[in-house]
Design a protein around this motif. Structure first.
Motif, PDB file in Angstrom:
ATOM      1  N   CYS A 150       0.832  -1.202   0.000  1.00 42.80           N
ATOM      2  CA  CYS A 150       0.000   0.000   0.000  1.00 42.80           C
ATOM      3  C   CYS A 150       0.865   1.250   0.000  1.00 42.80           C
ATOM      4  CB  CYS A 150      -0.961   0.013   1.183  1.00 42.80           C
ATOM      5  SG  CYS A 150      -2.237   1.277   0.979  1.00 42.80           S
ATOM      6  N   TYR A 178      -0.354   4.123   0.868  1.00 44.98           N
ATOM      7  CA  TYR A 178      -0.875   5.034   1.881  1.00 44.98           C
ATOM      8  C   TYR A 178      -0.369   4.651   3.267  1.00 44.98           C
ATOM      9  CZ  TYR A 178      -4.196   6.838  -1.574  1.00 44.98           C
ATOM     10  OH  TYR A 178      -4.790   7.395  -2.662  1.00 44.98           O
ATOM     11  N   CYS A 195      -2.280   4.877   6.525  1.00 48.26           N
ATOM     12  CA  CYS A 195      -3.349   5.080   7.504  1.00 48.26           C
ATOM     13  C   CYS A 195      -2.878   4.519   8.842  1.00 48.26           C
ATOM     14  CB  CYS A 195      -4.622   4.370   7.062  1.00 48.26           C
ATOM     15  SG  CYS A 195      -5.103   4.785   5.384  1.00 48.26           S
ATOM     16  N   CYS A 253      -3.971   1.049  10.318  1.00 44.46           N
ATOM     17  CA  CYS A 253      -3.977  -0.131   9.445  1.00 44.46           C
ATOM     18  C   CYS A 253      -2.643  -0.861   9.442  1.00 44.46           C
ATOM     19  CB  CYS A 253      -4.344   0.289   8.037  1.00 44.46           C
ATOM     20  SG  CYS A 253      -4.261  -1.069   6.853  1.00 44.46           S
ATOM     21  N   ARG A 280      -0.208  -0.374   6.371  1.00 44.10           N
ATOM     22  CA  ARG A 280       0.289   0.954   6.014  1.00 44.10           C
ATOM     23  C   ARG A 280       1.750   0.885   5.568  1.00 44.10           C
ATOM     24  NH1 ARG A 280       0.951   3.908  11.906  1.00 44.10           N
ATOM     25  NH2 ARG A 280       2.515   2.473  12.706  1.00 44.10           N
ATOM     26  N   LYS A 300      -6.344  10.190   2.865  1.00 46.60           N
ATOM     27  CA  LYS A 300      -7.729  10.024   2.439  1.00 46.60           C
ATOM     28  C   LYS A 300      -8.544  11.264   2.744  1.00 46.60           C
ATOM     29  CE  LYS A 300      -7.796   5.063   2.753  1.00 46.60           C
ATOM     30  NZ  LYS A 300      -8.204   3.902   3.531  1.00 46.60           N
TER      31      LYS A 300
HETATM   32  S1  SF4 Z   1      -6.497   1.336   5.180  1.00 42.94           S
HETATM   33 FE1  SF4 Z   1      -4.525   0.273   4.974  1.00 42.94          FE
HETATM   34  S2  SF4 Z   1      -4.649  -0.753   3.022  1.00 42.94           S
HETATM   35 FE2  SF4 Z   1      -6.266   0.780   3.041  1.00 42.94          FE
HETATM   36  S3  SF4 Z   1      -5.375   2.564   2.138  1.00 42.94           S
HETATM   37 FE3  SF4 Z   1      -5.029   2.801   4.330  1.00 42.94          FE
HETATM   38  S4  SF4 Z   1      -3.046   1.872   4.671  1.00 42.94           S
HETATM   39 FE4  SF4 Z   1      -3.694   1.219   2.669  1.00 42.94          FE
END
Ligand code: SF4
Lengths: 450, 264
Positions: free
Chosen positions: A72, A74, A76, A79, A82, A189
């Motif tokens: 990923c 991102y 987050c 998570c 991440r 996000k």
């Molecule tokens: S929730 Fe986890 S898998 Fe989904 S975008 Fe965020 S970091 Fe990536």
């Protein structure tokens, strides 16, 4: 084993990593679509959904719930996948996902596939991989069972549209109840980007309904409806805010389901709450109960909670809580009260309420008759009369009723045991009010074969 | 009794759909007040006085006649439930279905007869139908196929109620191009579904030697079982562990039939 796959990871390893990474997604229902087999391809769908197993946490296993990849871009904070976490990463190929789905399905392990994914390269690229997988599954493997896919916020609307024609259900995760929370914990996000595909899918479903009215054979778009989920307890929102968000999603986005996921602290991060008592499971449970009241019992969020009382009661379920604070509306006379009011009596569910209105047409009901038709009176008895009489000499008084309702309830308050179990919440969600699926000609089938 | 000279008659039926439906046919053929007649499955230990017992021999033609009448005269949902009740593993079903049918055909009841739950027979039918319906649902959920070396899918089940026909109908719709075989070891029945063809049931006694049960598994079967076991394990959230809830949802009696609970 001989099933080694590229990059030297076995299928077993991949499945382990990518199901482990998907397990915090709560939606695992296979409901909302009734589709008979076509006599040729593998698969059909039952409106009520099917749970095939239950894992050690008591949750239903209905779909092969996996991520396409746990890579990923991102970060987050809540998570496991991440970017900043150093964990084993794996990625399926579309063929591997299809093969697994088919082989699990024909052994009756699953109802279908739930495919989500970390963001690999960019949202478009990710959505394309998901689309390609589902396309293969439907067209090459000719799978006719249930498919739930994630729509990736920020992906090209055309890709989402195309995927929608292959999926039974789509979902876009709201992640956190408010834009505020999102900003703090999921910096990549944005609320707007999340709501956009949600709106697109909603519109797609509405248009599709019109198409189908005109052309019966028009392809179906997300026939099982759209759902979403939010994490509870990672950010400071109260229950009142949360159920207002849910109500909004039902009213304004026509969602089929909103799922609540008690926050599990998988990462060390100063921005995450400590949760010494473990995930807030009771809170999650109360939210599901309240959600149920919003969808099937005609309650409004503002009836259940308020700015001054923003949290649900730990000891009473939301309906009991509402009832004891509105004793002026009780007792309810079983033989005359409208269906809607009978539904509001604690301890009386949709099924019992229907039975009552059906049965009272042919005879006046007393408490014995209620028992006979299967109405459980234990909690209801404080709130109802039959032909003007209460069952016992109970008082219509808040403290008194609360004491009685909670007296023997301590043990039973454990999750999943106070009458509304996880199974009911998750499995029969979409069909509670719909007609029971009927087995056509079961009698004939039976007789012909015996 | 009561000076009319009419005795009570108990019709003893075979425990099968055909047996009970034939019993209902015979009850009407007696042309007596229905409250003098009752239906019973198998012999009863304590004989009642002033009662004649008669054995009913199942006859497909009679059973089908009753079935057609029910189909015409009952609501679809009621009709369905009556049949589910007949599948229940409970001896009260014959009498309850019979009396519900009598009431339904008397024309005294408008709308759905099964809504009249204050009536004892109706309530029993509803209860039995629900129970058999649950068992059917459990079988749809928990049945597991294994692939045999010849590509045939095989499942062993042990349902309390005689739901194999409905179970098979479900899988025939779902897996039309598979050869599959389901053996109900409680009722000693086989369901056989040849790919692309109609399925049928066979009594376990008829299937000569029980060779099917010793068929070898296919080369990849173990592999997929292992994958699924691994999946069931990794999908569970440790900090939510709740074995009691799991037990409520999936009682022990089903687990011997399920690969994910078989330690290998
Ligand atoms: S929730 Fe986890 S898998 Fe989904 S975008 Fe965020 S970091 Fe990536």
């Amino acid at each position: 084993m001989e099933y080694l796959v590229s990059n030297e990871m076995t299928m077993m390893d991949k499945l382990q990593i990518l199901s482990d990474a998907a397990k915090y997604d709560v939606a695992c229902t296979s409901s909302g679509v009734d589709r008979k087999g076509n006599g040729r391809d593998m698969g059909n769908c039952l409106a009520g959904g099917i749970c095939h197993s239950f894992s050690a946490d008591g949750r239903c296993i209905s779909l092969l719930k996996i991520l396409f990849t746990n890579e990923c871009i991102y970060d987050c904070k809540y998570c496991l996948n991440r970017r900043s976490n150093d964990i084993p990463r794996a990625t399926f190929t579309p063929e591997e996902v299809c093969e697994l789905t088919m082989q699990f399905y024909r052994r009756n392990y699953i109802e279908g596939l739930f495919l989500s994914s970390g963001i690999i390269q960019n949202p478009n690229y990710t959505m394309e991989l998901i689309y390609r997988t589902i396309y293969l599954l439907r067209n090459r493997y000719r799978f006719n069972g249930y498919v739930h896919v994630k729509a990736i916020p920020g992906a090209d609307p055309r890709l989402i549209q195309l995927t929608g024609y292959l999926a039974d259900r789509m979902s876009v995760n709201l992640e956190l109840p408010t834009a505020e929370g999102l900003k703090n914990l999921a910096p990549n996000k944005h609320r707007k980007t999340i709501l956009k595909p949600m709106r697109q899918i909603q519109n797609g479903i509405t248009e599709n309904k019109n198409e189908i009215m005109l052309y019966r054979n028009a392809p179906r778009f997300v026939a099982g409806g759209q759902s979403t989920q939010m994490i509870i307890g990672a950010t400071p929102e109260n229950d009142f805010q949360i159920i207002n968000v849910a109500e909004n999603l039902y009213d304004k986005f026509s969602l089929k389901r909103v799922f609540y996921s008690a926050f599990v602290r998988v990462n060390e991060d100063k921005d995450l709450p400590a949760l010494p008592g473990g995930p807030p499971l009771l809170r999650e449970h109360r939210l599901y109960q309240a959600d149920w009241l919003l969808r099937f019992y005609g309650f409004k969020a503002k009836e259940l909670l308020s700015e001054d009382r923003p949290f649900f009661n730990v000891m009473l379920d939301p309906k009991e809580d509402w009832a004891v604070r509105h004793l002026e509306q009780f007792p309810v006379e079983i033989n005359r009260a409208p269906y809607e009011m009978i539904l509001r009596v604690p301890g009386i569910g949709v099924k019992s309420a229907m039975r009552i209105v059906n049965a009272r047409r042919s005879a006046s009901l007393d408490f014995n008759a209620l028992k006979k038709i299967g109405v459980v009176l234990k909690r209801a008895l404080y709130f109802i009369t039959c032909n003007g009489r209460m069952m016992y000499h109970t008082k219509l008084e808040e403290d008194y009723i609360v004491r009685n309702l909670t007296a023997d309830a301590k043990v039973k308050r454990q999750l999943g045991e106070d009458g509304m179990t996880y199974r009911q919440l998750s499995l029969f969600d979409d069909t509670t009010l719909a007609a029971q699926p009927t087995i056509v000609d079961s009698g004939k089938v039976l007789m012909g074969q015996m | 009794m009561e000076g009319t000279g009419t005795e009570n008659i108990i019709l003893i039926c075979e425990d099968s759909m055909e047996g009970i439906l034939t019993g209902i046919y015979e009850a009407y053929a007696l042309r007596m007040p229905h409250d003098k007649i009752s239906l019973q499955i198998g012999e009863e230990a304590n004989f009642r006085l002033f009662t004649t017992y008669r054995k009913v021999v199942p006859e497909a033609v009679k059973a089908e006649k009753v079935m057609r009448t029910l189909k015409q005269r009952f609501w679809e949902k009621d009709y369905h439930d009556l049949f589910m009740a007949l599948a229940a593993g409970d001896n009260r079903k014959a009498e309850a279905v019979y009396k519900t049918v009598v009431w339904g055909l008397s024309g005294k009841c408008k709308g759905s007869i099964l809504a009249h739950m204050t009536d004892d027979a109706v309530r029993t039918v509803v209860e039995l139908a629900r129970r058999a319906g649950n068992e059917l649902q459990r079988m749809r959920e928990f049945l597991r196929f294994s692939e045999m070396e010849n590509g045939i899918l095989y499942a062993l089940i042990g349902p309390k109620d005689n739901v194999l026909p409905m179970v098979t109908a479900h899988f025939a719709d779902r897996l039309p191009m598979e050869n599959f075989l389901i053996f109900d070891e409680v009722h000693n029945l086989y369901a056989i579904h040849p790919a692309g063809k109609e399925w049928f049931l066979m009594s376990g006694n008829v299937v000569e030697d029980k060779e099917d049960r010793t068929m070898e598994m296919s080369a990849t079967e173990e592999y997929y079982q292992e994958l699924f076991r691994g999946f069931c394990h990794s999908i569970s959230i440790e900090s939510r562990k709740n074995l009691k809830l799991q037990m409520n949802m999936l009682p022990l009696r089903f687990r011997p039939y399920m690969v994910e609970f078989q330690k290998k």
